[in-house]
Design a protein around this motif. Structure first.
Motif, PDB file in Angstrom:
ATOM      1  N   ARG A  11     -13.133  -2.113   9.203  1.00 37.30           N
ATOM      2  CA  ARG A  11     -11.918  -3.234   9.507  1.00 37.30           C
ATOM      3  C   ARG A  11     -12.385  -4.450   9.998  1.00 37.30           C
ATOM      4  O   ARG A  11     -11.530  -5.489   9.892  1.00 37.30           O
ATOM      5  CB  ARG A  11     -10.995  -2.416  10.699  1.00 37.30           C
ATOM      6  CG  ARG A  11     -10.371  -1.078   9.969  1.00 37.30           C
ATOM      7  CD  ARG A  11      -9.387  -0.528  10.863  1.00 37.30           C
ATOM      8  NE  ARG A  11      -8.744   0.457  10.269  1.00 37.30           N
ATOM      9  CZ  ARG A  11      -7.851   1.402  10.714  1.00 37.30           C
ATOM     10  NH1 ARG A  11      -7.614   1.297  11.730  1.00 37.30           N
ATOM     11  NH2 ARG A  11      -7.284   2.334   9.937  1.00 37.30           N
ATOM     12  N   GLU A  12     -13.523  -4.484  10.626  1.00 33.04           N
ATOM     13  CA  GLU A  12     -13.923  -5.768  11.100  1.00 33.04           C
ATOM     14  C   GLU A  12     -14.388  -6.764   9.740  1.00 33.04           C
ATOM     15  O   GLU A  12     -14.063  -7.926  10.301  1.00 33.04           O
ATOM     16  CB  GLU A  12     -15.244  -5.754  11.876  1.00 33.04           C
ATOM     17  CG  GLU A  12     -15.106  -4.935  13.419  1.00 33.04           C
ATOM     18  CD  GLU A  12     -14.957  -3.760  13.145  1.00 33.04           C
ATOM     19  OE1 GLU A  12     -15.108  -2.978  12.026  1.00 33.04           O
ATOM     20  OE2 GLU A  12     -14.500  -2.904  14.214  1.00 33.04           O
ATOM     21  N   GLU A  13     -14.778  -6.140   8.789  1.00 34.24           N
ATOM     22  CA  GLU A  13     -15.098  -6.879   7.396  1.00 34.24           C
ATOM     23  C   GLU A  13     -13.604  -7.624   7.054  1.00 34.24           C
ATOM     24  O   GLU A  13     -13.350  -8.655   6.630  1.00 34.24           O
ATOM     25  CB  GLU A  13     -15.649  -6.211   6.515  1.00 34.24           C
ATOM     26  CG  GLU A  13     -16.004  -7.240   5.148  1.00 34.24           C
ATOM     27  CD  GLU A  13     -16.697  -6.214   4.188  1.00 34.24           C
ATOM     28  OE1 GLU A  13     -16.775  -6.975   2.984  1.00 34.24           O
ATOM     29  OE2 GLU A  13     -16.946  -4.851   4.306  1.00 34.24           O
ATOM     30  N   GLU A  49      -0.048   2.778   7.846  1.00 38.58           N
ATOM     31  CA  GLU A  49       0.532   3.021   9.165  1.00 38.58           C
ATOM     32  C   GLU A  49      -0.610   2.487  10.071  1.00 38.58           C
ATOM     33  O   GLU A  49      -0.414   1.615  11.261  1.00 38.58           O
ATOM     34  CB  GLU A  49       1.197   4.041   9.525  1.00 38.58           C
ATOM     35  CG  GLU A  49       2.595   4.155   8.662  1.00 38.58           C
ATOM     36  CD  GLU A  49       3.307   5.751   9.131  1.00 38.58           C
ATOM     37  OE1 GLU A  49       2.467   6.706   9.613  1.00 38.58           O
ATOM     38  OE2 GLU A  49       4.519   5.919   8.840  1.00 38.58           O
ATOM     39  N   ALA A  50      -1.691   3.150   9.825  1.00 38.13           N
ATOM     40  CA  ALA A  50      -2.978   2.870  10.611  1.00 38.13           C
ATOM     41  C   ALA A  50      -3.387   1.648  10.710  1.00 38.13           C
ATOM     42  O   ALA A  50      -3.717   1.103  11.752  1.00 38.13           O
ATOM     43  CB  ALA A  50      -4.139   3.819  10.342  1.00 38.13           C
ATOM     44  N   LEU A  51      -3.346   0.915   9.369  1.00 36.32           N
ATOM     45  CA  LEU A  51      -3.762  -0.483   9.195  1.00 36.32           C
ATOM     46  C   LEU A  51      -3.094  -1.547   9.820  1.00 36.32           C
ATOM     47  O   LEU A  51      -3.284  -2.364  10.497  1.00 36.32           O
ATOM     48  CB  LEU A  51      -4.073  -0.747   7.497  1.00 36.32           C
ATOM     49  CG  LEU A  51      -4.628  -2.025   7.308  1.00 36.32           C
ATOM     50  CD1 LEU A  51      -6.089  -2.260   8.194  1.00 36.32           C
ATOM     51  CD2 LEU A  51      -4.798  -2.276   5.594  1.00 36.32           C
ATOM     52  N   GLU A  55       1.035  -1.070  -0.074  1.00 38.05           N
ATOM     53  CA  GLU A  55       0.028  -0.003   0.049  1.00 38.05           C
ATOM     54  C   GLU A  55       0.987   1.175  -0.037  1.00 38.05           C
ATOM     55  O   GLU A  55       1.924   1.445   0.763  1.00 38.05           O
ATOM     56  CB  GLU A  55      -1.019   0.131   1.176  1.00 38.05           C
ATOM     57  CG  GLU A  55      -1.674   1.297   1.525  1.00 38.05           C
ATOM     58  CD  GLU A  55      -2.762   1.341   0.554  1.00 38.05           C
ATOM     59  OE1 GLU A  55      -2.413   2.676  -0.005  1.00 38.05           O
ATOM     60  OE2 GLU A  55      -3.428   0.883   0.424  1.00 38.05           O
ATOM     61  N   ASP A  56       0.432   2.109  -0.871  1.00 36.03           N
ATOM     62  CA  ASP A  56       1.461   3.441  -1.087  1.00 36.03           C
ATOM     63  C   ASP A  56       0.875   4.451  -0.191  1.00 36.03           C
ATOM     64  O   ASP A  56       1.644   5.804  -0.140  1.00 36.03           O
ATOM     65  CB  ASP A  56       1.705   3.686  -2.570  1.00 36.03           C
ATOM     66  CG  ASP A  56       0.242   4.170  -3.201  1.00 36.03           C
ATOM     67  OD1 ASP A  56      -0.674   3.566  -2.951  1.00 36.03           O
ATOM     68  OD2 ASP A  56       0.026   5.347  -3.840  1.00 36.03           O
ATOM     69  N   LEU A  67      -3.874  -4.159  12.681  1.00 36.08           N
ATOM     70  CA  LEU A  67      -3.508  -5.515  12.629  1.00 36.08           C
ATOM     71  C   LEU A  67      -2.700  -6.067  13.570  1.00 36.08           C
ATOM     72  O   LEU A  67      -2.913  -7.307  14.112  1.00 36.08           O
ATOM     73  CB  LEU A  67      -2.946  -5.758  11.110  1.00 36.08           C
ATOM     74  CG  LEU A  67      -4.027  -5.655   9.946  1.00 36.08           C
ATOM     75  CD1 LEU A  67      -3.071  -5.466   8.812  1.00 36.08           C
ATOM     76  CD2 LEU A  67      -4.916  -6.644   9.802  1.00 36.08           C
ATOM     77  N   LYS A  68      -1.840  -5.230  14.094  1.00 34.76           N
ATOM     78  CA  LYS A  68      -0.950  -5.697  15.349  1.00 34.76           C
ATOM     79  C   LYS A  68      -1.927  -6.106  16.382  1.00 34.76           C
ATOM     80  O   LYS A  68      -1.739  -7.044  17.130  1.00 34.76           O
ATOM     81  CB  LYS A  68       0.073  -4.608  15.668  1.00 34.76           C
ATOM     82  CG  LYS A  68       0.980  -5.154  16.638  1.00 34.76           C
ATOM     83  CD  LYS A  68       1.956  -3.898  16.851  1.00 34.76           C
ATOM     84  CE  LYS A  68       2.852  -4.214  17.964  1.00 34.76           C
ATOM     85  NZ  LYS A  68       4.176  -3.398  18.173  1.00 34.76           N
ATOM     86  N   MET A  69      -3.048  -5.170  16.676  1.00 35.38           N
ATOM     87  CA  MET A  69      -3.738  -5.266  17.871  1.00 35.38           C
ATOM     88  C   MET A  69      -4.547  -6.468  17.598  1.00 35.38           C
ATOM     89  O   MET A  69      -5.151  -7.133  18.659  1.00 35.38           O
ATOM     90  CB  MET A  69      -4.712  -4.136  17.847  1.00 35.38           C
ATOM     91  CG  MET A  69      -4.151  -2.911  18.352  1.00 35.38           C
ATOM     92  SD  MET A  69      -5.137  -1.473  18.301  1.00 35.38           S
ATOM     93  CE  MET A  69      -6.127  -1.726  19.668  1.00 35.38           C
TER      94      MET A  69
END
Length: 225
Positions: free
Chosen positions: A105-107, A14-16, A7-8, A20-22
């Motif tokens: 994001r849940e999807e 960074e937010a994603l 992703e560019d 995802l880390k969480m």
């Protein structure tokens, strides 16, 4: 679970990655198509989230080149495009799923779970074996059919043995092992690999198997008889 995000859009990526880390995903981020292709060809990921509109190489070309090199990692295309033809082109190019921005994001998490579950159901055998040794899915035991012996494996030993079994007869470089077992953002060095290879060799000796881990000078290691 290790993911690759290609992703560019820096802020979005960074937010994603943080999100995802969480959710307990380890995520590597590639900022353009060429970097994404290089990362993807390492074949160390459980899934790839791939944007279509990328600098240097678009996502569809990245996807086609991955499939041409027989990289079968599940790919979720992520894009702002919503026309039916774009979705069809992406799926025909080898994508496993398609998600249009903006999304909840849940999807995304649900689709990732479905992709990796499908991969486990269809690609991972209940018994992973080579010659006279085998491991059962979900077990940390390594078994030898010839001697009837078994040995427990700890976390890193298990991951490394699984990686070797899945690539039996092929040369795996130290770099590939570090990326697969420790990840890109790691301080692990080559001697970490050698230590765990030594541990596994001792356990293979105890099992009295015909299988061994061969060192291929300047190239890496290979599981062989």
């Amino acid at each position: 679970m290790r993911l690759l995000l290609v992703e560019d859009e820096e802020g979005f990526a960074e937010a994603l990655c943080t999100s995802l880390k969480m959710e307990h995903y380890i995520t590597d981020w590639a900022k353009d198509g060429e970097e994404g292709l290089t990362f993807g060809l390492s074949d160390v990921y459980d899934a790839i989230i791939l944007d279509i509109m990328l600098p240097k190489m678009n996502g569809l070309d990245v996807l086609r080149k991955l499939r041409e090199q027989n990289i079968q990692t599940p790919v979720l295309l992520l894009t702002a495009k919503s026309e039916l033809n774009d979705k069809i082109t992406g799926l025909d190019s080898g994508a496993d799923d398609y998600l249009t921005k903006p999304f909840h994001r849940e999807e995304l998490y649900a689709r990732l779970r479905a992709l990796t579950r499908r991969q486990t159901d269809t690609a991972t055998p209940q018994q992973l074996s080579y010659s006279d040794i085998y491991m059962l899915q979900g077990s940390n035991e390594l078994y030898c059919k010839t001697s009837g012996n078994s040995m427990p494996l700890n976390g890193k030993e298990y991951q490394l043995m699984e990686y070797l079994l899945r690539n039996a007869g092929q040369i795996i470089s130290r770099e590939q092992i570090i990326e697969k077992i420790w990840g890109y953002d790691t301080d692990a060095e080559y001697n970490n690999v050698e230590v765990y290879i030594s541990f596994l060799r001792k356990k293979l000796t105890f099992l009295k198997t015909t299988v061994s881990i061969q060192t291929i000078r300047k190239l890496g290691y290979k599981l062989t008889e």
